[in-house]
Structures are given as C-alpha cells and as structure tokens.
Design a protein around this motif. Structure first.
Motif, mmCIF file in Angstrom:
data_model
loop_
_atom_site.group_PDB
_atom_site.id
_atom_site.type_symbol
_atom_site.label_atom_id
_atom_site.label_comp_id
_atom_site.label_asym_id
_atom_site.label_seq_id
_atom_site.Cartn_x
_atom_site.Cartn_y
_atom_site.Cartn_z
ATOM 1 N N GLU A 24 65.654 4.882 23.926
ATOM 2 C CA GLU A 24 64.800 4.057 22.731
ATOM 3 C C GLU A 24 63.893 3.076 23.677
ATOM 4 O O GLU A 24 62.789 3.107 23.127
ATOM 5 C CB GLU A 24 65.853 3.394 21.855
ATOM 6 N N LEU A 25 64.406 2.363 24.489
ATOM 7 C CA LEU A 25 63.487 1.377 25.382
ATOM 8 C C LEU A 25 62.495 1.943 25.943
ATOM 9 O O LEU A 25 61.466 1.492 25.911
ATOM 10 C CB LEU A 25 64.352 0.670 26.250
ATOM 11 N N HIS A 28 59.900 3.006 23.418
ATOM 12 C CA HIS A 28 59.169 1.639 22.957
ATOM 13 C C HIS A 28 57.914 1.421 24.069
ATOM 14 O O HIS A 28 57.000 1.177 23.634
ATOM 15 C CB HIS A 28 59.959 0.374 22.909
ATOM 16 N N ALA A 29 58.412 1.401 25.488
ATOM 17 C CA ALA A 29 57.563 1.297 26.332
ATOM 18 C C ALA A 29 56.280 2.248 26.432
ATOM 19 O O ALA A 29 55.190 1.862 26.288
ATOM 20 C CB ALA A 29 57.975 1.335 27.849
ATOM 21 N N THR A 32 53.962 1.101 23.176
ATOM 22 C CA THR A 32 53.328 0.307 23.248
ATOM 23 C C THR A 32 52.096 0.529 24.692
ATOM 24 O O THR A 32 51.180 -0.051 24.517
ATOM 25 C CB THR A 32 54.049 -1.027 23.798
ATOM 26 N N GLN A 40 50.848 -6.267 26.956
ATOM 27 C CA GLN A 40 51.796 -6.396 25.893
ATOM 28 C C GLN A 40 52.877 -5.264 26.346
ATOM 29 O O GLN A 40 53.834 -5.446 26.026
ATOM 30 C CB GLN A 40 51.067 -5.707 24.606
ATOM 31 N N ALA A 41 52.635 -4.193 26.857
ATOM 32 C CA ALA A 41 53.534 -3.068 27.233
ATOM 33 C C ALA A 41 54.636 -3.359 28.381
ATOM 34 O O ALA A 41 55.584 -2.768 28.170
ATOM 35 C CB ALA A 41 52.793 -1.908 27.623
ATOM 36 N N LEU A 44 58.987 -7.973 27.516
ATOM 37 C CA LEU A 44 60.504 -7.628 27.016
ATOM 38 C C LEU A 44 60.332 -7.770 25.565
ATOM 39 O O LEU A 44 60.122 -8.699 24.913
ATOM 40 C CB LEU A 44 61.242 -8.726 27.513
ATOM 41 N N PRO A 45 60.840 -6.556 24.973
ATOM 42 C CA PRO A 45 61.074 -6.480 23.680
ATOM 43 C C PRO A 45 61.971 -7.369 23.138
ATOM 44 O O PRO A 45 62.931 -7.837 23.740
ATOM 45 C CB PRO A 45 61.608 -5.045 23.183
ATOM 46 N N GLU A 46 61.545 -7.959 21.859
ATOM 47 C CA GLU A 46 62.641 -9.135 21.182
ATOM 48 C C GLU A 46 64.145 -8.583 21.078
ATOM 49 O O GLU A 46 64.272 -7.660 20.762
ATOM 50 C CB GLU A 46 62.008 -9.631 19.855
ATOM 51 N N GLU A 48 66.153 -7.810 23.593
ATOM 52 C CA GLU A 48 66.615 -6.934 24.551
ATOM 53 C C GLU A 48 66.963 -7.429 25.948
ATOM 54 O O GLU A 48 66.637 -8.580 26.078
ATOM 55 C CB GLU A 48 65.360 -5.645 24.747
ATOM 56 N N TRP A 53 65.661 -3.602 30.488
ATOM 57 C CA TRP A 53 64.291 -3.500 30.530
ATOM 58 C C TRP A 53 63.853 -3.129 31.917
ATOM 59 O O TRP A 53 63.237 -2.176 31.988
ATOM 60 C CB TRP A 53 63.670 -4.705 29.863
#
Length: 188
Positions: A24-25, A28-29, A32, A40-41, A44-46, A48, A53
């Motif tokens: 999933e991470l 997400h990467a 982005t 932005q890519a 660290l996603p909020e 996580e 990461w």
C-alpha cells in the motif's frame, strides 16, 4: 560472453507482497510520483512509520537502479571499466565487512555485482527488513539503510560518468534523470 555476465549482474526484482501494508505504501509512493511532484513524493505519509517508509523506498530504488544498470551492462565491461569510478577523483573499492573485510580494487561490473548482491542479501534479511506487520525494525536500521543508499548512489554516479552516452543512445536519459532526482530528494 556479455549475455552470460549481464544476466548474473541483473538481480531479480525484489517484490513487495501484494495486499501487504508495504505494498500500500509503495502504491502511495507511485501515485504521488505520478503527480510529477518529486519533493511531495518523498514525504513520509501522515501517520506512517518512518522505518517502513524508508524500507519500501530503499527496495524501490534498488529495483530502479537494478533495471537502469541492466540496460547498459553490455557497455560496462572489464575492458571498458577496469575500475569502479565516477571520474578520476572518485574510485570505489569493495568491502562488505563480512566476506571481504579489506577494500579491494575491482572492475565496475564486478563491483556492481558485489554491491547489488550485498544489497539483495540485506533486503532479504527478515531481521533487517521485516516484511511482516508488527515485526519491529532493528535499532541499527537507519544506519543500514543509509549504507545501502550511499552505495546505490555509486551506481548512479558510475552510469552518469562512464555511460551517459549509451544511456542517451538508448533514449533512457529521461528515465535515469527522473529516477536520480527522486533518489536525491529522498536521501535529503
């Protein structure tokens, strides 16, 4: 001859199991990244875990560099690259601290083979890169990840310095540049 060697240097892609949190991470990467905003890519996603990461991105960079180097292995030979370098001021000698304790001078293809095999072994080590949810990362994880990324940087440096003409002939420079820019933003 080059066919047998390049298959040896090109490591199998390190897969992140589908359906896992790490998968999933990674998705997400990739999403982005698709926005074109590399700064932005790499954030660290909020909510996580930082180690997770870093682990997911380290695996991804290993796969990217593996693939990019795989496109130019026929040009990176014992004869064309007798030393692992990124110009006259940067020569890299190999040591893994386990099998080869004292740094050895070797050709670029040999060095990169050692390096990618060593990284693959680190990534496959469940005590360093746990793939199961809830299994904690080791206390030295950050220093291990930094060493892996520092060494992967050397492959980019070598490709840029010694093989950029080949990269351009193959029309791979946009891919290489984007991957390298993403890598630099990430390590910063």
């Amino acid at each position: 001859v080059s066919g047998s060697r390049s298959s040896k240097t090109f490591k199998p892609k390190k897969n992140i199991p589908e359906g896992s949190h790490q998968y999933e991470l990674l998705k997400h990467a990739e999403a982005t990244l698709g926005s074109g905003n590399l700064r932005q890519a790499v954030m660290l996603p909020e909510g996580e875990d930082l180690n997770e990461w870093i682990a997911v991105n380290t695996v991804d960079f290993f796969n990217q560099i593996n693939m990019l180097y795989g496109t130019i292995t026929e040009f990176c030979t014992e004869a064309s690259c007798p030393v692992m370098s990124a110009g006259p001021r940067y020569e890299y000698h190999w040591a893994d601290g386990t099998n080869i304790k004292k740094p050895i001078k070797c050709s670029a293809p040999k060095y990169i083979d050692y390096l990618m095999t060593w990284v693959q072994d680190q990534l496959d080590d469940e005590t360093l890169f746990p793939s199961k949810i809830g299994v904690p990362f080791p206390k030295n994880f950050m220093s291990v990840a930094k060493t892996i990324l520092k060494r992967l940087f050397r492959v980019y440096a070598h490709i840029y310095h010694q093989h950029f003409d080949s990269v351009m002939r193959l029309q791979e420079e946009a891919h290489l540049n984007t991957s390298f820019k993403h890598f630099i933003f990430f390590v910063q």
